[in-house]
Design an enzyme around this catalytic site. Structure first.
Site, PDB file in Angstrom:
ATOM      1  N   TYR A  41       0.949  -1.197   0.152  1.00 56.66           N
ATOM      2  CA  TYR A  41       0.004  -0.051  -0.069  1.00 56.66           C
ATOM      3  C   TYR A  41       0.651   1.205  -0.063  1.00 56.66           C
ATOM      4  CZ  TYR A  41      -3.752  -3.369   1.158  1.00 56.66           C
ATOM      5  OH  TYR A  41      -4.719  -4.274   1.148  1.00 56.66           O
ATOM      6  N   ASP A  74     -25.869   0.046  -3.612  1.00 51.76           N
ATOM      7  CA  ASP A  74     -27.315   0.655  -3.752  1.00 51.76           C
ATOM      8  C   ASP A  74     -27.209   2.162  -3.669  1.00 51.76           C
ATOM      9  OD1 ASP A  74     -28.674  -1.807  -4.458  1.00 51.76           O
ATOM     10  OD2 ASP A  74     -29.093  -2.121  -2.165  1.00 51.76           O
ATOM     11  N   HIS A  93      -8.442   2.130  -6.132  1.00 46.04           N
ATOM     12  CA  HIS A  93      -7.797   1.168  -5.132  1.00 46.04           C
ATOM     13  C   HIS A  93      -6.234   1.591  -5.181  1.00 46.04           C
ATOM     14  CE1 HIS A  93     -11.031  -0.946  -4.404  1.00 46.04           C
ATOM     15  NE2 HIS A  93     -11.363  -1.259  -5.842  1.00 46.04           N
ATOM     16  N   ASN A 103     -12.428   4.652  -2.720  1.00 40.87           N
ATOM     17  CA  ASN A 103     -11.774   3.547  -2.295  1.00 40.87           C
ATOM     18  C   ASN A 103     -12.652   2.586  -1.009  1.00 40.87           C
ATOM     19  OD1 ASN A 103     -10.107   1.196  -1.729  1.00 40.87           O
ATOM     20  ND2 ASN A 103      -8.209   2.700  -1.482  1.00 40.87           N
ATOM     21  N   SER A 160      -3.663  -0.523  -4.523  1.00 38.63           N
ATOM     22  CA  SER A 160      -3.107  -1.867  -5.191  1.00 38.63           C
ATOM     23  C   SER A 160      -3.844  -2.238  -6.640  1.00 38.63           C
ATOM     24  CB  SER A 160      -3.073  -2.971  -4.003  1.00 38.63           C
ATOM     25  OG  SER A 160      -4.307  -3.387  -3.753  1.00 38.63           O
TER      26      SER A 160
HETATM   27  O1  CA2 Z   1      -5.606  -1.570  -2.835  1.00 35.89           O
HETATM   28  C1  CA2 Z   1      -6.569  -0.963  -2.048  1.00 35.89           C
HETATM   29  O2  CA2 Z   1      -6.552   0.525  -1.985  1.00 35.89           O
HETATM   30  C2  CA2 Z   1      -7.744  -1.665  -1.384  1.00 35.89           C
HETATM   31  O3  CA2 Z   1      -8.830  -1.084  -1.650  1.00 35.89           O
HETATM   32  C3  CA2 Z   1      -7.228  -1.987   0.160  1.00 35.89           C
HETATM   33  C4  CA2 Z   1      -8.181  -2.865   0.998  1.00 35.89           C
HETATM   34  C5  CA2 Z   1      -8.256  -3.964   0.123  1.00 35.89           C
HETATM   35  O4  CA2 Z   1      -9.225  -4.823   1.010  1.00 35.89           O
HETATM   36  C6  CA2 Z   1      -8.757  -3.966  -1.009  1.00 35.89           C
HETATM   37  O5  CA2 Z   1      -9.084  -5.301  -1.698  1.00 35.89           O
HETATM   38  C7  CA2 Z   1      -7.767  -2.986  -1.708  1.00 35.89           C
HETATM   39  C8  CA2 Z   1      -7.461  -2.882   2.368  1.00 35.89           C
HETATM   40  C9  CA2 Z   1      -7.354  -1.607   3.118  1.00 35.89           C
HETATM   41  C10 CA2 Z   1      -6.252  -2.221   4.213  1.00 35.89           C
HETATM   42  O6  CA2 Z   1      -5.563  -1.010   4.533  1.00 35.89           O
HETATM   43  C11 CA2 Z   1      -4.418  -1.475   5.021  1.00 35.89           C
HETATM   44  C12 CA2 Z   1      -3.454  -0.307   5.699  1.00 35.89           C
HETATM   45  C13 CA2 Z   1      -2.507  -0.472   6.494  1.00 35.89           C
HETATM   46  C14 CA2 Z   1      -2.195  -1.752   6.554  1.00 35.89           C
HETATM   47  C15 CA2 Z   1      -2.676  -3.010   6.118  1.00 35.89           C
HETATM   48  C16 CA2 Z   1      -3.941  -2.672   5.707  1.00 35.89           C
END
Ligand code: CA2
Length: 150
Positions: free
Chosen positions: A26, A90, A103, A77, A105
């Site tokens: 990230y 919705d 996103h 996001n 990633s």
């Molecule tokens: O890539 C992205 O922006 C996501 O939306 C991030 C989500 C993930 O569930 C999506 O599939 C893709 C996860 C956000 C969690 O953020 C974290 C922040 C710090 C450490 C670990 C996770």
């Protein structure tokens, strides 16, 4: 002089933890760093940004409902809710606003459960895989969308 159009940027669960863990996926930026990036880009395009984060699905739904008649478009996001939330789908559909999904990633290069997005079905387009720069790209895309909607 007319007010600059407002873009609502919504961030889902756990994004408040950015910069703390998993920088390989990230990036190193915190959510506050990303908010600052968004504000700078928006100002350069004559837009304003309302930047929000919530860990609660219902709160995100309420934020989307509140955008009707206020925001010119929504950049979202949805984080984990992207892959699970019919309620957010919705709310976005009801809003009738232009939507861009983003996103940090590349969700399509990750686990299979991240390949499906409810938000994608109501989004004009999707930007993913560019880290914090995904937000800048989404603001640029929204600026064009709003212009074209005139
Ligand atoms: O890539 C992205 O922006 C996501 O939306 C991030 C989500 C993930 O569930 C999506 O599939 C893709 C996860 C956000 C969690 O953020 C974290 C922040 C710090 C450490 C670990 C996770």
């Amino acid at each position: 002089m007319s007010e600059s159009p407002e873009i609502l940027i919504l961030n889902g669960p756990n994004l408040n933890m950015l910069g703390v863990r998993e920088p390989d996926i990230y990036g190193n930026e915190t959510l506050a760093d990303i908010e600052e990036l968004c504000n700078q880009r928006a100002i350069s395009l004559g837009l304003t940004v309302n930047f929000k984060q919530s860990n609660l699905e219902g709160e995100i739904v309420t934020d989307i409902q509140s955008a009707r008649g206020v925001a010119a478009g929504i950049i979202i996001n949805g984080a984990g809710y992207t892959h699970t939330s019919v309620a957010i789908f919705d709310a976005l559909k009801i809003s009738e606003l232009p939507v861009i999904e983003l996103h940090l990633s590349n969700i399509h290069a990750r686990e299979a459960f991240r390949h499906h997005s409810y938000i994608a079905k109501v989004a004009t387009g999707i930007i993913c895989g560019f880290g914090a720069h995904s937000y800048v790209l989404a603001i640029d895309a929204m600026a064009r969308l709003i212009e074209c909607a005139d």
